[in-house]
Scaffold this active site. Structure first.
Site, PDB file in Angstrom:
ATOM      1  N   ASP A 134      73.935  75.812  74.439  1.00 20.66           N
ATOM      2  CA  ASP A 134      75.363  76.063  74.368  1.00 20.66           C
ATOM      3  C   ASP A 134      76.043  75.463  75.583  1.00 20.66           C
ATOM      4  OD1 ASP A 134      77.646  77.102  73.175  1.00 20.66           O
ATOM      5  OD2 ASP A 134      77.503  78.975  74.293  1.00 20.66           O
ATOM      6  N   HIS A 141      89.419  76.216  78.338  1.00 21.87           N
ATOM      7  CA  HIS A 141      88.651  77.467  78.290  1.00 21.87           C
ATOM      8  C   HIS A 141      88.067  77.799  79.658  1.00 21.87           C
ATOM      9  CE1 HIS A 141      85.829  80.574  77.035  1.00 21.87           C
ATOM     10  NE2 HIS A 141      84.826  79.852  77.510  1.00 21.87           N
ATOM     11  N   GLU A 207      83.431  83.292  70.012  1.00 24.80           N
ATOM     12  CA  GLU A 207      83.835  82.033  70.638  1.00 24.80           C
ATOM     13  C   GLU A 207      83.876  80.971  69.554  1.00 24.80           C
ATOM     14  OE1 GLU A 207      81.383  81.099  74.065  1.00 24.80           O
ATOM     15  OE2 GLU A 207      82.485  82.538  75.311  1.00 24.80           O
ATOM     16  N   GLU A 209      83.542  77.504  68.308  1.00 26.65           N
ATOM     17  CA  GLU A 209      82.855  76.289  68.764  1.00 26.65           C
ATOM     18  C   GLU A 209      82.524  75.390  67.568  1.00 26.65           C
ATOM     19  OE1 GLU A 209      79.573  76.805  71.427  1.00 26.65           O
ATOM     20  OE2 GLU A 209      80.445  78.559  72.420  1.00 26.65           O
ATOM     21  N   ASP A 241      79.893  81.633  68.596  1.00 30.54           N
ATOM     22  CA  ASP A 241      78.985  82.091  69.650  1.00 30.54           C
ATOM     23  C   ASP A 241      79.407  83.513  70.051  1.00 30.54           C
ATOM     24  OD1 ASP A 241      77.275  82.191  71.855  1.00 30.54           O
ATOM     25  OD2 ASP A 241      78.760  81.275  73.175  1.00 30.54           O
ATOM     26  N   ARG A 245      80.897  90.621  76.279  1.00 31.65           N
ATOM     27  CA  ARG A 245      81.446  90.317  77.612  1.00 31.65           C
ATOM     28  C   ARG A 245      80.963  91.284  78.677  1.00 31.65           C
ATOM     29  NH1 ARG A 245      82.649  85.205  76.766  1.00 31.65           N
ATOM     30  NH2 ARG A 245      84.083  84.949  75.035  1.00 31.65           N
ATOM     31  N   GLN A 248      77.354  90.572  79.521  1.00 38.10           N
ATOM     32  CA  GLN A 248      77.341  89.310  80.267  1.00 38.10           C
ATOM     33  C   GLN A 248      77.751  89.508  81.729  1.00 38.10           C
ATOM     34  OE1 GLN A 248      79.677  86.295  78.306  1.00 38.10           O
ATOM     35  NE2 GLN A 248      79.257  84.712  79.831  1.00 38.10           N
ATOM     36  N   LYS A 261      74.371  86.944  74.749  1.00 41.50           N
ATOM     37  CA  LYS A 261      74.596  85.896  73.751  1.00 41.50           C
ATOM     38  C   LYS A 261      73.400  85.763  72.824  1.00 41.50           C
ATOM     39  CE  LYS A 261      78.115  83.522  76.100  1.00 41.50           C
ATOM     40  NZ  LYS A 261      79.290  82.815  75.521  1.00 41.50           N
ATOM     41  N   THR A 265      74.361  84.126  66.600  1.00 39.83           N
ATOM     42  CA  THR A 265      75.202  82.934  66.617  1.00 39.83           C
ATOM     43  C   THR A 265      75.353  82.508  65.163  1.00 39.83           C
ATOM     44  OG1 THR A 265      74.257  82.278  68.753  1.00 39.83           O
ATOM     45  CG2 THR A 265      75.407  80.571  67.491  1.00 39.83           C
ATOM     46  N   GLU A 372      90.257  85.265  76.161  1.00 40.69           N
ATOM     47  CA  GLU A 372      91.449  84.516  76.575  1.00 40.69           C
ATOM     48  C   GLU A 372      92.706  85.029  75.863  1.00 40.69           C
ATOM     49  OE1 GLU A 372      88.855  81.029  75.597  1.00 40.69           O
ATOM     50  OE2 GLU A 372      90.355  80.020  76.833  1.00 40.69           O
TER      51      GLU A 372
END
Lengths: 424, 424
Positions: A134, A141, A207, A209, A241, A245, A248, A261, A265, A372
């Protein structure tokens, strides 16, 4: 014979102009039906799946000296045949589907076997994922995340503008669109707590992607040129993805994301070939400072590919669009990512999957993650009907759509969807 | 019938007391010979490889309903059969090799086919590596690195005592002992430079680790208990996690090591089973603070396993020992690593390989990397004959040996060796 990307081509299979799957696309996937429960390889055309194993077994597609390439539960065996065969096969499929080719069109028996209504098809993971990597290649971002956690003056890490930053992800939990995603548990230590506790993630995110599917291997110890990397790229999928949070935040220093993560996925079931995307290539953002020579690229390697994200809470009838952005904003291209990936001598394999990194754009409504969009939970998102979100709740369904808009047709990716189920 | 771990067992195959491979060990590997170039599965006994494919085809080992399990280029198919079959098969092999069992001993024709002198065998990578994960579980190693880069007061990161910190590594470059390792190239930015440059790594290092081989899968979305994790562990290998310290330094914030560890990971050719290591289990270091409940373990899960590292420069006739340590010092055990790995719902697969992290001990001569031995290059290591090292030079050969010492026998791992060749 026309090139299979020719916009004037038409198929005898009816295709709506808004369909993701006109004859100019022909993405590969793996499907099964109630009548044929063994997964095999197909191509999407309009609302149908073209059963490529049937066409191969009937001798209408010749992959010699290879055989039974499409009677497989993944497209890996086909990818292993290399770019010349990819191109030849796509041209052959296009030829068989043309409105003016009676071969398949007028053979009622064969057509009934080879064209499966998509509504009757169960779509499977299209690739056997060899390795999953990844990246983190959207400047918008990376800047947004940096501003949130380190302030405006140190938003981008010093290395970010010099190489495509990436990490190895977990291949075992790459799943196909439609697979439910269980809320992960993990160690959490909010700043207010003295010690960590173990429990369900409270800051579950997506996420947006794209994923690059690698179709050819490279040798251990060797580097790649731009042209070699280009030739190894079979195609692209959309990729979610999923990210915890809070897990993480506590785990990632100093070795990077791990369990945050690793739980899931999701990718789209259709792999759109690099060749089908050719008409939509454009130059990416200007790279300043100039990349080191091994990362320089002569060819434009970004794609004008629109991306939408919709979020549907369990109480909502339909999803609410929460992001519309474009793959073209990516700072580091897929070719640069692949060249960098192999730069130490790291061997690449057929079936490797490279996530682009979250695709955000310069505008506020172009942000590709809830981190975000809700600015780290401080600005809740309004979904209508009084429903608000900072992070994902149980029952929420996330759906991405992506397509390149041609003149009167679109080359699209279908959907990648995932619904959150409660933690165990 | 004696238990295959019984120290009094003897084989009709002569075994030196200093051999790594007495009848109490019986590790699995993959080998071929000039006469039989197709790799298949064997077990080590003294200076011989026992060809298990021959024994299976002769009906002397019964794995029904599975068949042709040993006529494979990896032990994965055998591992997939599960812990009961692992145990039963090891007992059967032990029985066939006993000094007082005439079956194989007195059948000259069969013995000639089934026992291959190890000197004639080419040893291959024993497992098809599904995923490779690398942990960081020696407190001494993490502390040494922390002191070097952050000072004594912040040596351990706040999360380190609460969970086994790890990251996903690159499975595609896991290679068997004896494979030459090309010095990687990469982006380097020493503190004195304003911008990075691309070139050969100047701070090439090894890391002394053990690797856990996972022999059973776990489902996505599920956690593991201590007992379940234990049952999934098939065995162990020695592992050299080659590391490019300068590439790592520039790339690793914020997503962790990537190209710095992607170019090669070497493992020993013989997988020593968990069962063979049972007699050598001991308690690990006291864990303070107490681990969270999901990481608590009732059983001792460390092993009294001695480890030696020798470095031989091209100009030297034999290697010089640069480290002697013990696997028992590891703070987080393999079972805790595996439980944590699956804690988010991350699916584990047959053939997953989990590196323990660098194994250092409390003493100066127990440091498992040149980074620590040379204290980040400030204290060159003397190899004799005027040869000094801070990091690895081209032509250097690194060799690990590891064994558990029994009463009159040792259960050993053989060797994992790698020699550095110049950058491309």
């Amino acid at each position: 014979m026309s090139h299979p990307n020719d916009p004037s081509l038409r198929s005898f299979v009816p295709v709506d102009p808004a369909s993701d799957f006109p004859i100019q696309n022909l993405p590969y996937g793996v499907f099964s039906t109630a009548a044929s429960p063994t997964p095999s390889v197909g191509a999407a055309i309009g609302d149908y799946v073209l059963d490529l194993a049937v066409l191969e077994s009937e001798g209408l597609i010749d992959l010699a000296p290879a055989f039974d390439v499409f009677a497989q539960p993944s497209i890996n065996a086909f990818m292993a045949l290399g770019p010349e065969m990819w191109s030849r096969t796509r041209a052959r499929i296009s030829e068989l589907l043309r409105h003016d080719n009676p071969h398949l069109r007028d053979n009622k028996m064969l057509r009934a076997r080879a064209l499966v209504p998509m509504a009757q098809a169960k779509l499977h993971l299209p690739i056997a994922v060899a390795g999953y990597t990844d990246f983190y290649s959207s400047k918008e971002h990376a800047t947004n995340v940096g501003v949130m956690f380190r302030g405006k003056d140190n938003a981008l890490q010093p290395n970010w503008l010099h190489m495509p930053i990436g990490y190895n992800g977990r291949a075992s939990t790459v799943v196909v669109s439609g697979t439910k995603v269980r809320r992960p548990r993990g160690q959490l230590k909010p700043p207010s707590a003295d010690v960590p506790s173990f429990g369900p993630c409270k800051r579950l995110d997506f996420e947006l992607e794209m994923g690059v599917v690698i179709g050819q291997p490279s040798a251990m110890g060797e580097m790649l040129t731009e042209a070699q990397a280009e030739d190894m790229i079979f195609g692209f999928v959309m990729l979610n993805d999923w990210s915890a949070r809070d897990i993480q935040q506590w785990e990632y220093v100093p070795l990077g994301p791990f369990q945050a993560k690793a739980f899931a996925t999701s990718i789209s079931p259709w792999v759109v070939t690099r060749e089908a995307l050719e008409p939509f290539r454009i130059h990416g953002p200007v790279q300043d400072p100039a990349p080191l020579p091994y990362l320089k690229q002569a060819q434009p390697n970004n794609y004008d590919l629109q991306l939408d994200v919709a979020l549907r809470a369990a109480a909502m009838n339909e999803g609410s669009r929460i992001c519309r952005t474009n793959f073209k904003y990516m700072y580091w291209s897929s070719v640069q990512q692949l060249v960098h990936h192999a730069s130490s001598g790291c061997a690449m394999n057929v079936g490797d999957l490279l996530g682009s990194g979250t695709i955000s754009g310069p505008e506020k409504d172009q942000r590709g993650s809830l981190l975000e969009i809700s600015w780290n939970g401080t600005e809740p998102l309004e979904l209508g009907g009084g429903i608000k979100r900072t992070f994902l709740e149980d029952g929420d369904s996330l759906s991405f759509h992506g397509w390149c808009q041609g003149d009167g047709y679109r080359v699209g990716f279908g959907e990648v969807e995932g619904t959150i189920t409660p933690a165990a």
